[in-house]
Design a protein around this motif. Structure first.
Motif, PDB file in Angstrom:
ATOM      1  N   ARG A 203       0.867  -1.184   0.000  1.00 20.76           N
ATOM      2  CA  ARG A 203       0.000   0.000   0.000  1.00 20.76           C
ATOM      3  C   ARG A 203       0.897   1.225   0.000  1.00 20.76           C
ATOM      4  NH1 ARG A 203      -4.588   0.759   4.493  1.00 20.76           N
ATOM      5  NH2 ARG A 203      -5.439  -1.023   3.326  1.00 20.76           N
ATOM      6  N   GLY A 204       0.763   2.061  -1.016  1.00 24.49           N
ATOM      7  CA  GLY A 204       1.621   3.231  -1.118  1.00 24.49           C
ATOM      8  C   GLY A 204       3.089   2.852  -1.215  1.00 24.49           C
ATOM      9  N   ASN A 205       3.371   1.734  -1.874  1.00 21.55           N
ATOM     10  CA  ASN A 205       4.718   1.189  -2.068  1.00 21.55           C
ATOM     11  C   ASN A 205       5.336   0.588  -0.808  1.00 21.55           C
ATOM     12  OD1 ASN A 205       4.895   1.770  -4.846  1.00 21.55           O
ATOM     13  ND2 ASN A 205       5.586   3.854  -4.440  1.00 21.55           N
ATOM     14  N   VAL A 206       4.660   0.693   0.336  1.00 17.91           N
ATOM     15  CA  VAL A 206       5.167   0.109   1.582  1.00 17.91           C
ATOM     16  C   VAL A 206       4.515  -1.258   1.798  1.00 17.91           C
ATOM     17  CG1 VAL A 206       5.315   0.364   4.093  1.00 17.91           C
ATOM     18  CG2 VAL A 206       5.528   2.373   2.604  1.00 17.91           C
ATOM     19  N   ILE A 207       5.324  -2.255   2.189  1.00 11.66           N
ATOM     20  CA  ILE A 207       4.801  -3.597   2.404  1.00 11.66           C
ATOM     21  C   ILE A 207       4.165  -3.682   3.792  1.00 11.66           C
ATOM     22  CG2 ILE A 207       5.341  -6.051   2.523  1.00 11.66           C
ATOM     23  CD1 ILE A 207       7.640  -5.584   0.637  1.00 11.66           C
TER      24      ILE A 207
ATOM     25  N   VAL B 164       9.121  -0.228  -4.176  1.00 12.93           N
ATOM     26  CA  VAL B 164       8.812  -0.941  -2.932  1.00 12.93           C
ATOM     27  C   VAL B 164      10.055  -1.002  -2.049  1.00 12.93           C
ATOM     28  CG1 VAL B 164       8.253  -3.200  -1.959  1.00 12.93           C
ATOM     29  CG2 VAL B 164       6.876  -2.263  -3.815  1.00 12.93           C
ATOM     30  N   LYS B 165      11.203  -1.271  -2.656  1.00 16.29           N
ATOM     31  CA  LYS B 165      12.447  -1.309  -1.872  1.00 16.29           C
ATOM     32  C   LYS B 165      12.719   0.049  -1.231  1.00 16.29           C
ATOM     33  CE  LYS B 165      16.380  -3.351  -3.127  1.00 16.29           C
ATOM     34  NZ  LYS B 165      17.647  -3.648  -3.849  1.00 16.29           N
TER      35      LYS B 165
ATOM     36  N   SER C 217      14.470  -6.195  -7.871  1.00 15.09           N
ATOM     37  CA  SER C 217      15.406  -5.135  -7.497  1.00 15.09           C
ATOM     38  C   SER C 217      16.572  -5.794  -6.754  1.00 15.09           C
ATOM     39  CB  SER C 217      14.719  -4.104  -6.594  1.00 15.09           C
ATOM     40  OG  SER C 217      15.585  -3.027  -6.302  1.00 15.09           O
ATOM     41  N   PRO C 218      17.679  -6.043  -7.433  1.00 17.13           N
ATOM     42  CA  PRO C 218      18.773  -6.813  -6.840  1.00 17.13           C
ATOM     43  C   PRO C 218      19.568  -6.007  -5.821  1.00 17.13           C
ATOM     44  CG  PRO C 218      19.412  -6.031  -8.994  1.00 17.13           C
ATOM     45  CD  PRO C 218      17.972  -5.619  -8.815  1.00 17.13           C
ATOM     46  N   PRO C 219      20.310  -6.672  -4.962  1.00 20.26           N
ATOM     47  CA  PRO C 219      21.179  -5.946  -4.035  1.00 20.26           C
ATOM     48  C   PRO C 219      22.319  -5.275  -4.789  1.00 20.26           C
ATOM     49  CG  PRO C 219      21.582  -8.302  -3.894  1.00 20.26           C
ATOM     50  CD  PRO C 219      20.391  -8.129  -4.791  1.00 20.26           C
ATOM     51  N   GLU C 220      22.689  -4.089  -4.352  1.00 21.12           N
ATOM     52  CA  GLU C 220      23.818  -3.393  -4.975  1.00 21.12           C
ATOM     53  C   GLU C 220      25.145  -3.905  -4.427  1.00 21.12           C
ATOM     54  OE1 GLU C 220      23.481   0.917  -5.055  1.00 21.12           O
ATOM     55  OE2 GLU C 220      21.335   0.720  -4.663  1.00 21.12           O
ATOM     56  N   ILE C 221      25.124  -4.372  -3.188  1.00 21.44           N
ATOM     57  CA  ILE C 221      26.344  -4.865  -2.537  1.00 21.44           C
ATOM     58  C   ILE C 221      26.058  -6.235  -1.935  1.00 21.44           C
ATOM     59  CG2 ILE C 221      28.091  -4.433  -0.759  1.00 21.44           C
ATOM     60  CD1 ILE C 221      27.347  -1.475  -0.883  1.00 21.44           C
TER      61      ILE C 221
ATOM     62  N   ILE D 294      19.636  -5.786   0.299  1.00 24.27           N
ATOM     63  CA  ILE D 294      18.470  -6.671   0.339  1.00 24.27           C
ATOM     64  C   ILE D 294      17.783  -6.752  -1.024  1.00 24.27           C
ATOM     65  CG2 ILE D 294      16.198  -7.010   1.391  1.00 24.27           C
ATOM     66  CD1 ILE D 294      17.282  -5.608   3.884  1.00 24.27           C
ATOM     67  N   PRO D 295      17.649  -7.962  -1.587  1.00 26.45           N
ATOM     68  CA  PRO D 295      16.904  -8.120  -2.842  1.00 26.45           C
ATOM     69  C   PRO D 295      15.401  -7.972  -2.588  1.00 26.45           C
ATOM     70  CG  PRO D 295      17.611 -10.258  -2.019  1.00 26.45           C
ATOM     71  CD  PRO D 295      18.220  -9.232  -1.114  1.00 26.45           C
TER      72      PRO D 295
END
Length: 220
Positions: free
Chosen positions: A55-59, A94-95, A183-187, A107-108
């Motif tokens: 909801r509103g991009n928040v899980i 979402v992330k 959306s993959p982890p950057e690190i 975090i993926p």
């Protein structure tokens, strides 16, 4: 699948729970509602998935585990279930909205389409949706997303199916997944993670001007 998996979930209208069932059948794992999760569960698992409606991009319900993210971010995967069809932009949004800046690089995050039925909503939810619909109709510009929402209000739909969540199943099963599908982890390298937190600590302890510069660097 290598290692032991725990799924933590929040399912207000059943769509997320049905995806949990699909994941369980495909991978074999334990599952617990978000309000029943306890921190002492963390050491017993190699991977922890949080899944819930968006909801509103928040899980929904993520607040129940937010205080434990520091202890489990290296094994955490997140998935949002929303009404709109999948897009890479949705997963990224979402992330950004759900995971704190301190941990979003590690975090993926996945996003899958669930469903929508106005009759399933509570009175307060119907009022919120109705207000949003009126704002859309009053807008001078109604795009594809807005049209999709208005149509969903009058025509319920259900898109819960294994093909939607197969990329997540593959990821949890240690199979390669196209980065365009989440959306993959950057690190992910342990040494780079340690370096990130060293830089973050420097930023917290630095003089104000240097603190701003270091924090800006960490957000890139």
């Amino acid at each position: 699948m290598k290692g032991k998996l725990l799924i933590i979930f929040r399912s207000a209208h059943g769509y997320s729970k049905r995806y949990v069932d699909i994941l369980g059948n495909a991978l074999g794992c334990d599952a617990v509602p978000s309000d029943k999760f306890r921190g002492e569960m963390i050491p017993g698992y190699d991977k922890i998935l949080y899944i819930g409606g968006v909801r509103g991009n928040v899980i929904n319900g993520f607040k129940h585990i937010a205080g434990y993210v520091e202890a489990m971010f290296k094994k955490l995967i997140v998935c949002g279930v929303g009404m709109r069809p999948f897009s890479k932009e949705a997963a990224d949004a979402v992330k950004s909205a759900t995971v704190s800046v301190a941990y979003e690089k590690f975090i993926p995050v996945f996003y899958v389409q669930g469903g929508f039925d106005m009759s399933e909503l509570s009175r307060s939810e119907r009022l919120t949706v109705g207000m949003a619909a009126r704002q859309i109709k009053m807008s001078n510009i109604i795009g594809e997303d807005e049209t999709f929402i208005l149509n969903a209000l009058v025509q319920p739909f259900d898109e819960v199916k294994q093909s939607n969540i197969q990329p997540l199943i593959d990821y949890l099963d240690d199979k390669p997944v196209d980065e365009k599908l989440y959306s993959p982890p950057e690190i992910s390298d342990p040494k780079e993670i340690e370096e990130f937190f060293r830089e973050q600590e420097k930023a917290e302890n630095a003089p104000l001007d240097k603190k701003r510069a270091l924090k800006k660097k960490l957000k890139k």
